[in-house]
Scaffold this active site. Structure first.
Site, PDB file in Angstrom:
ATOM      1  N   CYS A   1       0.835  -1.183   0.000  1.00 30.67           N
ATOM      2  CA  CYS A   1       0.000   0.000   0.000  1.00 30.67           C
ATOM      3  C   CYS A   1       0.877   1.243   0.000  1.00 30.67           C
ATOM      4  CB  CYS A   1      -0.953   0.103   1.195  1.00 30.67           C
ATOM      5  SG  CYS A   1      -2.105  -1.253   1.307  1.00 30.67           S
TER       6      CYS A   1
ATOM      7  N   ARG B   1       3.702  -0.119  -4.883  1.00 35.71           N
ATOM      8  CA  ARG B   1       3.494  -0.700  -3.556  1.00 35.71           C
ATOM      9  C   ARG B   1       2.177  -1.479  -3.458  1.00 35.71           C
ATOM     10  NH1 ARG B   1       6.785   1.584   0.252  1.00 35.71           N
ATOM     11  NH2 ARG B   1       5.385   0.874   1.861  1.00 35.71           N
TER      12      ARG B   1
ATOM     13  N   TRP C   1      -2.787  -2.752  -1.685  1.00 34.03           N
ATOM     14  CA  TRP C   1      -2.457  -4.170  -1.887  1.00 34.03           C
ATOM     15  C   TRP C   1      -3.243  -4.880  -0.799  1.00 34.03           C
ATOM     16  CZ3 TRP C   1      -0.353  -8.388   0.625  1.00 34.03           C
ATOM     17  CH2 TRP C   1       0.134  -9.429  -0.187  1.00 34.03           C
TER      18      TRP C   1
ATOM     19  N   ASN D   1      -1.337   2.091   5.790  1.00 29.85           N
ATOM     20  CA  ASN D   1      -0.480   1.041   5.216  1.00 29.85           C
ATOM     21  C   ASN D   1      -0.055   0.174   6.391  1.00 29.85           C
ATOM     22  OD1 ASN D   1       3.017   1.152   4.197  1.00 29.85           O
ATOM     23  ND2 ASN D   1       1.562  -0.495   4.008  1.00 29.85           N
ATOM     24  N   GLY D   2      -0.313  -1.141   6.295  1.00 23.28           N
ATOM     25  CA  GLY D   2       0.095  -2.035   7.380  1.00 23.28           C
ATOM     26  C   GLY D   2      -1.051  -2.920   7.815  1.00 23.28           C
TER      27      GLY D   2
ATOM     28  N   GLU E   1      17.770 -16.247  -9.534  1.00 21.13           N
ATOM     29  CA  GLU E   1      17.257 -14.949  -9.970  1.00 21.13           C
ATOM     30  C   GLU E   1      16.526 -15.072 -11.320  1.00 21.13           C
ATOM     31  OE1 GLU E   1      16.638 -12.116  -8.949  1.00 21.13           O
ATOM     32  OE2 GLU E   1      16.896 -10.642 -10.533  1.00 21.13           O
TER      33      GLU E   1
ATOM     34  N   LYS F   1      12.512 -14.216 -11.761  1.00 21.03           N
ATOM     35  CA  LYS F   1      12.039 -13.156 -12.658  1.00 21.03           C
ATOM     36  C   LYS F   1      10.962 -13.685 -13.602  1.00 21.03           C
ATOM     37  CE  LYS F   1      13.260 -10.395 -10.911  1.00 21.03           C
ATOM     38  NZ  LYS F   1      14.297  -9.848 -10.060  1.00 21.03           N
TER      39      LYS F   1
ATOM     40  N   GLU G   1       7.746 -14.291 -11.658  1.00 20.09           N
ATOM     41  CA  GLU G   1       7.097 -13.056 -11.203  1.00 20.09           C
ATOM     42  C   GLU G   1       6.341 -12.325 -12.303  1.00 20.09           C
ATOM     43  OE1 GLU G   1      10.568 -10.900  -9.471  1.00 20.09           O
ATOM     44  OE2 GLU G   1       9.080 -10.279  -8.014  1.00 20.09           O
TER      45      GLU G   1
ATOM     46  N   HIS H   1      19.774 -35.684  -8.649  1.00 21.22           N
ATOM     47  CA  HIS H   1      19.187 -36.187  -7.404  1.00 21.22           C
ATOM     48  C   HIS H   1      17.666 -36.072  -7.417  1.00 21.22           C
ATOM     49  CE1 HIS H   1      23.126 -36.691  -5.670  1.00 21.22           C
ATOM     50  NE2 HIS H   1      23.441 -35.491  -6.147  1.00 21.22           N
TER      51      HIS H   1
ATOM     52  N   LYS I   1       5.933  -4.193  -4.614  1.00 17.42           N
ATOM     53  CA  LYS I   1       7.388  -3.999  -4.603  1.00 17.42           C
ATOM     54  C   LYS I   1       7.953  -4.083  -3.192  1.00 17.42           C
ATOM     55  CE  LYS I   1      11.206  -2.076  -6.650  1.00 17.42           C
ATOM     56  NZ  LYS I   1      11.817  -3.292  -7.212  1.00 17.42           N
TER      57      LYS I   1
HETATM   58  O1  M6R Z   1      13.069  -4.237  -1.122  1.00 25.95           O
HETATM   59  P1  M6R Z   1      13.732  -5.542  -0.903  1.00 25.95           P
HETATM   60  O2  M6R Z   1      15.022  -5.667  -1.671  1.00 25.95           O
HETATM   61  O3  M6R Z   1      13.935  -5.863   0.553  1.00 25.95           O
HETATM   62  O4  M6R Z   1      12.748  -6.617  -1.480  1.00 25.95           O
HETATM   63  C1  M6R Z   1      12.989  -7.979  -1.331  1.00 25.95           C
HETATM   64  C2  M6R Z   1      12.074  -8.791  -2.205  1.00 25.95           C
HETATM   65  O5  M6R Z   1      10.746  -8.566  -1.851  1.00 25.95           O
HETATM   66  C3  M6R Z   1      12.265  -8.447  -3.686  1.00 25.95           C
HETATM   67  O6  M6R Z   1      13.571  -8.652  -4.099  1.00 25.95           O
HETATM   68  C4  M6R Z   1      11.321  -9.305  -4.557  1.00 25.95           C
HETATM   69  O7  M6R Z   1      11.682 -10.648  -4.501  1.00 25.95           O
HETATM   70  C5  M6R Z   1      11.340  -8.758  -5.975  1.00 25.95           C
HETATM   71  N1  M6R Z   1      10.006  -8.622  -6.456  1.00 25.95           N
HETATM   72  C6  M6R Z   1      12.153  -9.588  -6.904  1.00 25.95           C
HETATM   73  O8  M6R Z   1      12.078  -9.168  -8.224  1.00 25.95           O
END
Ligand code: M6R
Length: 607
Positions: A2, A27, A74, A100-101, A484, A488, A491, A507, A602
């Site tokens: 949020c 957010r 969110w 927010n929270g 990574e 990606k 996501e 394995h 994010k």
């Molecule tokens: O803001 P942060 O780096 O602490 O965020 C950590 C993760 O939430 C963030 O890297 C998330 O996995 C991303 N969406 C990856 O692309």
């Protein structure tokens, strides 16, 4: 999660709220809303979907108000609909707020308030807070009623609140969720991060946990702790983010803009911190803890998501070059473990946003146990930066796409600098030091070379678009990059993708391999090249489709994405870029919401 923004001043708040919300949309983007007020009217609009939809609705309505609140959601408590969207209000429709929270004891409070005849229209925890303030407002003291209400709630929160009856006043409060106050000329803005604030001023006050701020048009600003009611001095900082950094320019998505900024993120992170003539670091930010760092015998790195993969990279790096016992731990696990820290442990927390709740909580636990903590953080003044002993700021600039890209490269750059620094102060003779300095200088150019070949990667995405499952394999420094690459794709393209250390395949995971299963193999010519190539052979023998990322050609691969030659610790900078581009183009061809993928936000500020 949020994004919140509140404005009080001389301008019409509408444009600031809408532009501010667009900047905070990373957010959360399930729904959004604004409320603004002039002397007579209250204008409240909520919308399911994006801020642009809300903008369309209010654009021609001539709304006007010098005070206003905006929220982009969110969802946590309650489904995605207009009732649950913020701003929320009390029964009398005097108290309006954005949150927010999470208010953890909201059910219990709601039951109590219902018995006192409060009527609720939403399923949210946030609405409860508006009624709680209303309950205390019976004595007509707005400030005091907010204070009393704050003392009753548990959880994490940032609020901005206004009262129709006291329109010269905006109240903010935070606990474990971010809130920053911007001080303009006769105008004030409260927001979740600096991006909306930079619309009107560079002067900011970072609020701490337990802070309540009262902004009064006539009396100015007062900050005090709602925990002990002591007033606090205003400590003003300057934000250095430029408005242009936040613009999308001619790019279709922030993600591709941010991938193209990867060379700059790496360069900006190292160039003031390395002396290339003397082959020395210049990490002034760690001066005060230098003596303590000399005695460190163990390093624990912690973070979430992509930042956690940077931790894994750091573990390999510190072990290899410093021969130091190093561990990388996922913060959401670490926070619930009884980790055996001691006085010789250094904790490194890595975070782009500096607000990730699990990382924050893991750090708080270590702090209580007097562990020395360094943060590698991108967002200036964020919550984590205020709790760690020292911060190494990554210089990636604002990262707005939900998928983290350039921040990751800036994080691993910072780890290399820190590794060199630790070697210096511990008197460790660094192997191939000169080569490391030479290579880091040219790595941005090598990244650019790969970005310039983006059409080739786009073509690969087109060729593979019919596949629904992907493996990503790598060994040693390439294992975090495999993770990574898989994250990606998951996501932003919503595909099933998994990463394994290349040697783990046999394995179990290899059972899935057939001609319909593409596998990305990250095998630059490093110390484990031959081993990874053996794993490639095993997959080929089972007819798997192979996409090799390497500086060496290999005829058994179905596709080879060539990268420039480098040193082992720098190859991750080069193998990760094609994976970022591949995920981007794959998602684009599938027509996904690239910058705001479904279900994600994010900055993950709730558990
Ligand atoms: O803001 P942060 O780096 O602490 O965020 C950590 C993760 O939430 C963030 O890297 C998330 O996995 C991303 N969406 C990856 O692309």
């Amino acid at each position: 999660m949020c994004g919140i923004v509140g404005y009080l001043g001389k301008r019409n708040s509408l444009l600031i709220l809408l532009e501010g919300l667009k900047r905070l949309e990373y957010r959360g983007y399930d729904s959004c809303g604004i409320v603004l007020s002039n002397n007579e009217e209250i204008y409240l609009y909520k919308k399911v979907g994006k801020v642009s939809e809300l903008e369309k609705e209010v654009k021609n309505k001539n709304l006007d108000g010098n005070i206003g609140l905006g929220h982009t959601r969110w969802a946590t408590h309650g489904g995605i609909n207009e009732n649950n969207a913020h701003p929320h209000y009390d029964c009398s429709q005097n108290i309006f707020l954005i949150h927010n929270g999470i208010i953890e004891n909201y059910q219990e409070l709601k039951e109590k308030l219902k018995k006192k005849n409060h009527n609720f229209y939403s399923e949210t925890d946030s609405e409860v807070f508006a009624h709680l303030i209303e309950e205390y407002y019976k004595n007509n003291d707005f400030e005091n009623s907010v204070l009393k209400a704050l003392k009753e709630i548990r959880g994490n929160f940032a609020f901005v609140i206004f009262n129709k009856k006291e329109k010269d006043k905006l109240i903010g409060a935070r606990f474990s969720s971010p809130l920053i106050l911007g001080l303009g000329k006769e105008e004030y803005i409260l927001a979740s991060d600096p991006s909306p604030i930079s619309l009107i001023t560079k002067n900011v006050v970072y609020l701490d946990d337990g802070d309540m701020v009262v902004v009064d048009k006539n009396k100015g600003v007062k900050i005090f702790s709602f925990l002990n009611e002591k007033e606090k001095p205003l400590v003003i900082y300057q934000i250095n983010w430029q408005i242009d950094d936040i613009k999308k320019e001619n790019y279709e998505h922030y993600m591709i803009k941010e991938i193209e900024e990867e060379p700059k993120a790496v360069f900006n992170t190292f160039y003031k911190r390395l002396n290339f003539e003397r082959l020395e670091t210049n990490l002034k930010e760690l001066n005060e803890i230098k003596e303590k760092l000399k005695n460190i015998e163990k390093i624990v790195l912690t973070a979430c998501g992509t930042a956690y993969y940077a931790c894994l990279y750091g573990r390999y790096l510190f072990e290899e070059y410093l021969n130091l016992n190093s561990e990388a731990e996922i913060a959401s696990e670490l926070r619930y473990r009884n980790y055996p820290y001691n006085e010789k442990t250094l904790l490194i927390v890595i975070s782009q946003s500096g607000e990730t709740i699990d990382t924050l909580e893991a750090l708080k636990i270590a702090k209580k146990r007097n562990v020395l903590i360094i943060g590698i953080i991108n967002v200036p003044g964020s919550s984590i930066t205020r709790l760690v002993d020292k911060v190494i700021y990554t210089q990636a600039g604002p990262e707005l796409a939900v998928a983290s890209t350039k921040a990751f490269l800036a994080q691993i750059t910072s780890l290399i600098i820190l590794m060199i620094y630790l070697a210096e102060i511990k008197g460790i003779n660094l192997k191939n030091k000169k080569q490391i300095f030479e290579e880091i200088k040219i790595i941005p150019e090598k990244i650019k070379e790969i970005i310039n070949r983006k059409e080739e990667i786009k073509k690969l995405a087109e060729d593979l678009i019919c596949f629904k499952n992907f493996y990503f394999l790598g060994r040693k420094f390439q294992y975090p990059i495999a993770l990574e690459g898989a994250l990606k794709l998951k996501e932003i393209a919503y595909l099933h993708s998994e990463a394994y250390p290349a040697g783990e395949m046999k394995h179990g995971p290899i059972a899935l391999i057939d001609e319909n299963f593409p596998v990305f193999i990250l095998a630059p010519k490093d110390s484990v090249y031959e081993k990874t190539i053996s794993n490639l052979e095993e997959i080929k023998a089972r007819k798997g489709k192979i996409i090799l990322i390497s500086d060496e050609a290999f005829e058994k691969a179905d596709y080879v994405l060539k990268i420039p030659k480098s040193l082992e610790i720098f190859y991750p900078f080069l193998t990760v870029v094609p994976l970022h581009l591949f995920a981007y183009y794959f998602a684009k061809i599938l027509g996904r919401e690239i910058d705001r993928p479904r279900n994600l936000a994010k900055s993950v500020t709730v558990e």
